[in-house]
Write a protein that holds these residues in place. Structure first.
Motif, PDB file in Angstrom:
ATOM      1  N   GLY A  59      77.779  89.002  38.446  1.00  0.00           N
ATOM      2  CA  GLY A  59      77.460  88.045  37.394  1.00  0.00           C
ATOM      3  C   GLY A  59      76.015  88.077  36.981  1.00  0.00           C
ATOM      4  N   ASP A  60      75.321  89.096  37.414  1.00  0.00           N
ATOM      5  CA  ASP A  60      73.898  89.177  37.102  1.00  0.00           C
ATOM      6  C   ASP A  60      73.664  89.576  35.667  1.00  0.00           C
ATOM      7  OD1 ASP A  60      71.006  90.923  38.281  1.00  0.00           O
ATOM      8  OD2 ASP A  60      71.353  88.783  38.113  1.00  0.00           O
ATOM      9  N   ASN A  61      74.739  89.905  34.970  1.00  0.00           N
ATOM     10  CA  ASN A  61      74.529  90.452  33.637  1.00  0.00           C
ATOM     11  C   ASN A  61      74.703  89.422  32.544  1.00  0.00           C
ATOM     12  OD1 ASN A  61      77.221  90.110  34.023  1.00  0.00           O
ATOM     13  ND2 ASN A  61      77.852  91.946  32.953  1.00  0.00           N
ATOM     14  N   VAL A  62      74.843  88.131  32.884  1.00  0.00           N
ATOM     15  CA  VAL A  62      75.107  87.189  31.806  1.00  0.00           C
ATOM     16  C   VAL A  62      73.871  86.399  31.387  1.00  0.00           C
ATOM     17  CG1 VAL A  62      77.531  86.891  32.337  1.00  0.00           C
ATOM     18  CG2 VAL A  62      75.868  85.436  33.444  1.00  0.00           C
ATOM     19  N   TYR A  94      70.496  94.906  28.475  1.00  0.00           N
ATOM     20  CA  TYR A  94      70.493  93.860  27.445  1.00  0.00           C
ATOM     21  C   TYR A  94      70.435  92.486  28.069  1.00  0.00           C
ATOM     22  CZ  TYR A  94      72.671  90.691  24.054  1.00  0.00           C
ATOM     23  OH  TYR A  94      72.968  89.622  23.252  1.00  0.00           O
ATOM     24  N   ALA A  95      71.164  92.329  29.180  1.00  0.00           N
ATOM     25  CA  ALA A  95      71.323  90.987  29.741  1.00  0.00           C
ATOM     26  C   ALA A  95      70.515  90.810  31.012  1.00  0.00           C
ATOM     27  CB  ALA A  95      72.803  90.730  30.001  1.00  0.00           C
ATOM     28  N   ILE A  96      69.319  91.290  31.028  1.00  0.00           N
ATOM     29  CA  ILE A  96      68.495  91.170  32.235  1.00  0.00           C
ATOM     30  C   ILE A  96      67.815  89.798  32.235  1.00  0.00           C
ATOM     31  CG2 ILE A  96      66.314  92.076  31.312  1.00  0.00           C
ATOM     32  CD1 ILE A  96      66.191  93.822  33.854  1.00  0.00           C
ATOM     33  N   GLN A  97      67.578  89.266  33.432  1.00  0.00           N
ATOM     34  CA  GLN A  97      66.942  87.959  33.539  1.00  0.00           C
ATOM     35  C   GLN A  97      65.507  88.004  33.025  1.00  0.00           C
ATOM     36  OE1 GLN A  97      66.975  86.335  37.450  1.00  0.00           O
ATOM     37  NE2 GLN A  97      69.063  85.637  37.344  1.00  0.00           N
ATOM     38  N   PRO A  98      65.024  86.909  32.391  1.00  0.00           N
ATOM     39  CA  PRO A  98      63.625  86.850  31.968  1.00  0.00           C
ATOM     40  C   PRO A  98      62.694  86.932  33.179  1.00  0.00           C
ATOM     41  CG  PRO A  98      64.891  85.036  31.036  1.00  0.00           C
ATOM     42  CD  PRO A  98      65.767  85.692  32.034  1.00  0.00           C
TER      43      PRO A  98
END
Lengths: 379, 365
Positions: free
Chosen positions: A18-21, B36-40
């Motif tokens: 779920g790290d990709n959301v 694309y969906a990496i954490q800030p």
């Protein structure tokens, strides 16, 4: 394989975890198809997929990494120009430094004031809406401080040092009003904080006893110690919160282009939180020593109110992930400090504390992920 | 600035040219989704901070069992290091990544302390060798880029310390150029590493070698107060570094600019190489300048702006350290700086005339 899991397994595990959301809410508005073939991304792609030499070479060509003639001309032109100019400027500065003691007062004032005037003229010429114009106006704002410092050094009037920062802030206020940039407002906020700290510690409430030793350890250490005075920290909190409120209200009401950037309100919020979190933590630990040391319950109360208000506003009204992250970090620090103060004892308690911390961070990360998802859905 | 091709378009192009198969293309698109969906960064910082603190508390809990037995820290340290490898290979989320990093470093430190305790702190060479060996092993075993960069720095730093302990100071001026040469070779053979599925090793190795070479060359700018009357020479014969880095600069620049110089342009070639030799001669006492130019050229050649920027930043840092330390008056320093600046501006003019002789240089592409 040196990478451990296979590339596919690693990618799949990331998807499952779920790290990709969690997405960069409020930052670069990229869609998945716009993720650039930057140098780092292409290298990562090549490593994960195990590209053949031919495929890697072609990927580098397609991504345009190989410098062509125009690129080389630009690199040689800019790099050597910048290096040459910087070395000459450094040499001129070194020459003045060598000569400084022999220069007269008038010459020294002329040099600094000339710098201010030149910076302002360049800012006017280039325009306040251009980057060079803003940078030079900010530089002029900085040089005003240098001018005042030299003035104070030359004419020893016995005035308190807080006057330097106060005077500096007053003099650059008109530039901040017309400058249309967050940089000058940030400088103004920093000066307001420093002037107040100086006024409090040198006029209103000078520290006594061993507190005075902190001033010998350097300005940053001394500044850190000032938050031990809960009343001073609360006043600083008020200054930064007022600045934050003023900015957010003006930005919402007038909506000027130059106020669309978020780094000023984020910096002001971080400063405000720091001035309540630090004394709260200090109270938790120092109170165990049985000393009062200007402690009061004002800071913990302000911490609770501020954190609650920020979490509500920046979650419900205007999502701002960095400010929310600051609030949660402050909360984790305070709760962990409480746990350390009242729980830490033998080795087993270290394990309990570690688990408690893990739980807090996991919960915070999970909540922030949900907020970012909501922000993305709203866009 | 060039517009960047989207990564998905690049993957599509590689698939269309049959340089990758369908399965690899699908994996590549999944990877784009990850990017694309990496954490800030600020969320990752919060998570990292929490992970480090929690891991250190956990290490403290585990280490408390080792106090009773002398040297048990060696075993505990190795166990923590092994545990961190397992944790990192099993999980990819930020929290576990940072925890594994913290546990690995704590484990290695504990291992070194344990070795020191067993040897009664008497043999620093053995302690440093033990640290170096474990770091080298962890470089391969622990699949994380930042960790691998740190391991390269520990290995190179330990090696430098050993050189001083063994009184092989004469080797010091060779180390910086050696690391830089290894960086050049790695960059040239990068494609082979990816093909051999060793891509996870090459980027951190490059970063680590670059930083190690910077560190070694900064030693040449160390200023020891004459009042201390120290006879220890940090960096003997810096001209050795200048010669080696000068040769490396000629190689890298020649390779990079081969496409710019026409095959029959003998004058252009002579001018460019003469300028490079002139720069090397001017930097005789300051070999860091040549290293900075080598790294910046490598970055410019490969389109790696981070590498190019690192070279530029190192140039500024090295010059500041160098000029702060040399024992001359401010007047001489100012004259040297201004003169060097003028020489560089003249060199710029000559290079642009030799390499881009037509008047509209930007249209030469």
């Amino acid at each position: 394989m040196p990478g451990g899991l296979s590339s596919r397994d690693r990618i799949n595990s990331r998807i499952r975890s779920g790290d990709n959301v969690l997405q960069r809410a409020g930052e670069a508005n990229l869609s998945e198809s716009e993720v650039p073939a930057s140098h780092a991304n292409v290298q990562q792609l090549a490593a994960e997929l195990g590209l053949s030499r031919a495929a890697y070479r072609r990927a580098v060509e397609l991504a345009g990494f190989t410098a062509d003639r125009a690129d080389w001309r630009r690199y040689i032109d800019y790099f050597l120009m910048a290096a040459g100019v910087l070395l000459i400027v450094a040499g001129v500065a070194a020459f003045f430094a060598w000569n400084w003691a022999d220069l007269g007062r008038v010459q020294k004032f002329a040099l600094i004031q000339g710098g201010v005037l030149l910076a302002v003229l360049v800012a006017c010429r280039r325009g306040l809406d251009t980057i060079p114009g803003r940078a030079t106006l900010l530089a002029a704002g900085g040089l005003v401080g240098v001018l005042l410092a030299y003035f104070g050094q030359t004419y020893q009037t016995g005035a308190d040092p807080y006057g330097l920062f106060l005077g500096w802030a007053i003099l650059i206020l008109p530039w901040a009003l017309v400058g249309r940039q967050a940089g000058l407002w940030m400088l103004l906020l920093a000066l307001a904080n420093l002037a107040f700290v100086m006024y409090w510690t040198q006029v209103l409430n000078p520290p006594a006893g061993w507190w005075e030793l902190a001033t010998l350890l350097g300005p940053l250490v001394w500044l850190g110690f000032t938050v031990m005075d809960s009343e001073l920290a609360s006043c600083l909190f008020a200054i930064n919160v007022l600045a934050l409120l003023a900015w957010e209200l003006l930005a919402a009401w007038r909506r000027p282009t130059w106020m669309r950037g978020r780094w000023f309100p984020r910096a002001a919020a971080a400063l405000a939180l720091a001035t309540v979190v630090a004394p709260t933590i200090a109270i938790i630990f120092v109170a165990s020593l049985g000393e009062r040391l200007y402690m009061s319950l004002l800071s913990p109360a302000l911490f609770v109110v501020t954190t609650t208000a920020c979490l509500w506003h920046y979650r419900r009204r205007h999502i701002d992930l960095p400010i929310l992250t600051c609030c949660l970090t402050g909360g984790i620090l305070v709760l962990t400090s409480l746990a350390v103060r009242y729980v830490l004892g033998d080795a087993l308690t270290m394990l309990l504390l570690a688990l408690f911390l893990v739980g807090q961070v996991a919960a915070a990360s999970w909540w922030l992920r949900g907020v970012a998802r909501d922000a993305e859905a709203l866009r | 600035m060039k517009e960047r091709l989207p990564l998905q378009a690049l993957i599509g192009a590689l698939a269309a040219e049959q340089l990758i198969d369908g399965a690899a293309a699908d994996r590549g698109r999944e990877l784009t989704g990850q990017m694309y969906a990496i954490q800030p960064w600020y969320v990752r910082t919060m998570v990292g901070f929490g992970a480090w603190l929690a891991s250190l508390l956990l290490v403290g809990f585990i280490a408390s069992f080792g106090f009773a037995v002398e040297g048990s820290h060696v075993v505990i340290g190795l166990a923590l290091a092994a545990g961190s490898v397992f944790l990192r290979r099993r999980y990819e989320t930020d929290f576990y990544v940072q925890s594994a990093l913290a546990v690995s470093l704590a484990g290695q430190l504990m291992f070194a302390l344990g070795v020191a305790e067993l040897l009664d702190w008497d043999q620093p060479e053995a302690i440093v060798l033990a640290m170096l060996s474990l770091a080298a092993l962890m470089f391969v075993a622990f699949p994380d880029r930042i960790h691998r960069v740190l391991m390269v720095l520990i290995v190179s730093g330990s090696f430098v310390v050993l050189v001083y302990l063994w009184k092989f100071n004469w080797l010091v001026p060779v180390l910086g150029p050696f690391f830089a040469a290894a960086l050049v070779v790695l960059q040239s053979t990068q494609g082979s590493w990816y093909e051999a599925d060793r891509g996870g090793l090459v980027r951190p190795l490059q970063s680590g070698l670059m930083l190690s070479s910077f560190g070694c060359l900064l030693l040449s700018a160390v200023y020891i107060l004459p009042e201390l009357h120290l006879r220890f020479v940090f960096y003997p014969r810096p001209w050795i570094s200048t010669l080696l880095l000068g040769a490396l600069l000629l190689y890298v620049a020649g390779d990079a600019w081969r496409s710019l110089l026409a095959a029959d342009s003998k004058t252009g070639r002579i001018t460019v190489y003469a300028l490079l030799v002139g720069i090397a001669a001017a930097a005789w006492a300051a070999p860091g300048i040549l290293l900075a130019l080598v790294v910046a050229l490598l970055g410019a050649r490969s389109g790696n702006h981070v590498l190019a920027g690192a070279g530029v930043v190192f140039l500024a840092v090295f010059l500041a350290a160098f000029f702060y330390g040399i024992e001359t008056t401010l007047l001489v320093k100012s004259m040297t700086l201004v003169a060097t600046g003028i020489v560089i501006l003249v060199a710029r003019w000559l290079m642009l005339r030799s390499l881009f002789p037509s008047s509209g240089g930007l249209h030469d592409a």
